[in-house]
Design an enzyme around this catalytic site. Structure first.
Site, PDB file in Angstrom:
ATOM      1  N   ARG A  24     -15.846 -62.204  26.661  1.00 48.16           N
ATOM      2  CA  ARG A  24     -16.240 -61.146  25.712  1.00 48.16           C
ATOM      3  C   ARG A  24     -15.162 -60.886  24.673  1.00 48.16           C
ATOM      4  NH1 ARG A  24     -20.678 -57.834  27.820  1.00 48.16           N
ATOM      5  NH2 ARG A  24     -21.979 -59.482  28.614  1.00 48.16           N
ATOM      6  N   ARG A  28     -17.868 -55.428  21.510  1.00 51.91           N
ATOM      7  CA  ARG A  28     -17.872 -54.082  20.936  1.00 51.91           C
ATOM      8  C   ARG A  28     -16.509 -53.427  20.799  1.00 51.91           C
ATOM      9  NH1 ARG A  28     -22.377 -52.118  24.832  1.00 51.91           N
ATOM     10  NH2 ARG A  28     -21.048 -53.532  25.987  1.00 51.91           N
ATOM     11  N   ARG A  37     -22.661 -54.953  13.841  1.00 58.07           N
ATOM     12  CA  ARG A  37     -23.772 -54.511  14.679  1.00 58.07           C
ATOM     13  C   ARG A  37     -24.470 -53.268  14.142  1.00 58.07           C
ATOM     14  NH1 ARG A  37     -26.390 -53.870  17.412  1.00 58.07           N
ATOM     15  NH2 ARG A  37     -26.086 -53.464  19.619  1.00 58.07           N
ATOM     16  N   ASP A  73     -25.808 -65.147  24.443  1.00 60.73           N
ATOM     17  CA  ASP A  73     -25.953 -64.352  25.659  1.00 60.73           C
ATOM     18  C   ASP A  73     -26.676 -65.178  26.708  1.00 60.73           C
ATOM     19  OD1 ASP A  73     -25.591 -61.288  26.468  1.00 60.73           O
ATOM     20  OD2 ASP A  73     -27.326 -62.127  27.498  1.00 60.73           O
ATOM     21  N   TYR A 150     -31.814 -61.309  36.934  1.00 59.14           N
ATOM     22  CA  TYR A 150     -32.407 -60.564  35.812  1.00 59.14           C
ATOM     23  C   TYR A 150     -33.928 -60.738  35.785  1.00 59.14           C
ATOM     24  CZ  TYR A 150     -27.891 -59.307  33.928  1.00 59.14           C
ATOM     25  OH  TYR A 150     -26.648 -58.753  33.770  1.00 59.14           O
TER      26      TYR A 150
END
Ligand code: CP3
Length: 359
Positions: A24, A28, A37, A73, A150
């Site tokens: 990562r 963010r 974003r 992702d 998931y």
């Protein structure tokens, strides 16, 4: 490129310093990323090769790391299976139509990634073209268990109960699901290699919830098939978290480099993986919130655990957390380079120094 420090470490060749990159590393915590974003939703960003490549390259340039990871992702591969993927700002990823039965597995759509996610391959091509020639690009995919979690849970989970219930109740459907996932992951990973990735990482982020016995029964054969099908000559990093009880299983499954999280000492983990394999890790991402002196102490501890053995890639034990101060991340990368280069010098000097009799 073949001699890039990161790739040498993957092959357990000696390096002048310990290579470092961070899971990562584009995310963010970075103001540039947050600014982008604000204009572009996450999935749109992933599907825009030019922007995805830009985010990939910017992180490398800002941090001075030894490898890039393509901005994408693990869940992108699931969307074209027809399960309804969404990223909501508050709840994270959501699968609208999770798998409940074997019939649901049969209904999954199965098409070649070149048709379903061409934007990932195009982002790899573009990122490769704009990265410095000595910086390897890492492609990646989710591993079958983590992707299945998931698909079955419908999102993130705490106990993976729906996943395990599915696995125990209908092993036939479970194995069919694993087969399908392997069939789509292989061309996905190999496609990224063909498009210009120098290494790949398989993220089995949630596999640590399994017992070793269940790993062997429900996963190991599929993982072996997967590793065997990845284009030879490209280093593969096999990553998971909370895997202190599974390291032998993961090493047996495959991978040139085994990812290690911070819940186990790196030297103990390496011993269990086997010194014939490279390892990646394993600083606690929370240490990036610590004062500089503590950060330094903890970096030194990880480097000391690796003991200058060839085949250590420095990383966090999991991804960089939101709100991590960027300057601490930059400092971490500098520390790893500087401290490991000193260590390498000391070790070379010790090797070259005339030995005293009897020592
Ligand atoms: O490492 C990198 O810099 C490359 C980019 C990357 C992302 N996701 C971007 C991302 C990688 C390698 C991933 C892998 C991924 N995605 C994993 C495995 C790694 C891990 O963390 O265990 C998993 C489990 C996912 C699924 C996923 N994607 C979750 C659970 C979330 C929400 C949680 C979160 O951190 O926001 C995402 C969203 C996501 N993927 C973001 C980024 C930068 C944040 C999205 C945003 O911009 O709001």
């Amino acid at each position: 490129m073949k001699d890039a420090v990161f790739l040498r470490a993957c092959r357990r060749e000696p390096t002048p310093y310990t290579p470092v990159w961070l899971m990562r590393q584009a995310g963010r915590y970075m103001p540039e990323y947050r600014a982008l974003r604000e204009r572009v939703p996450f999935l749109t960003l992933c599907k825009s090769p030019e922007l995805a490549a830009q985010v990939t390259v910017e992180a490398v340039e800002r941090l001075g790391v030894d490898a890039a990871i393509i901005f994408a992702d693990i869940l992108l591969l699931l969307e074209p299976m027809g399960v309804g993927l969404e990223f909501s700002a508050s709840d994270g990823p959501v699968i609208r139509r999770p798998l409940r039965s074997g019939a649901d597995v049969d209904r999954l759509q199965e098409n070649h990634p070149a048709e379903t996610v061409p934007f990932v391959f195009e982002a790899v091509r573009r990122a490769r073209a704009s990265l410095a020639s000595h910086i390897p690009l890492i492609g990646f995919s989710g591993a079958p268990f983590t992707l299945a979690s998931y698909l079955i849970e419908g999102g993130s989970s705490r106990h993976y109960l729906a996943t395990k219930r599915f696995m125990y109740t209908d092993p036939g459907a479970w194995h069919a699901l694993m087969d399908r996932l392997v069939r789509v992951i292989v061309p996905y990973v190999n496609g990224q290699i063909a498009a210009g990735a120098q290494a790949v990482q398989l993220f089995d982020s949630w596999v640590g919830c399994l017992s070793p016995a269940d790993y062997r029964t429900f996963l190991l054969p599929h993982m072996k098939t997967l590793f065997r099908a990845i284009a030879p000559g490209t280093p593969v990093i096999h990553f998971g978290t909370e895997t202190a009880g599974l390291l032998e299983c993961m090493a047996e499954a495959g991978g040139d480099v085994i990812g290690v999280d911070w819940r186990i000492d790196l030297d103990a983990a390496w011993q269990r993986v086997g010194f014939d394999r490279a390892v990646q890790g394993n600083l606690d991402p929370a240490v990036l919130f610590a004062p500089r002196a503590e950060l330094r102490r903890q970096v030194a501890r990880v480097l000391a655990a690796a003991a200058g053995r060839p085949g250590h890639i420095f990383n966090l034990g999991h991804g960089i957390l939101p709100h991590t101060p960027v300057e601490n991340v930059v400092a971490l990368v500098e520390m790893v380079h500087e401290m490991s280069a000193q260590g390498a010098t000391h070790q070379a000097a010790a090797r070259d120094a005339p030995r005293e009799e009897g020592s």
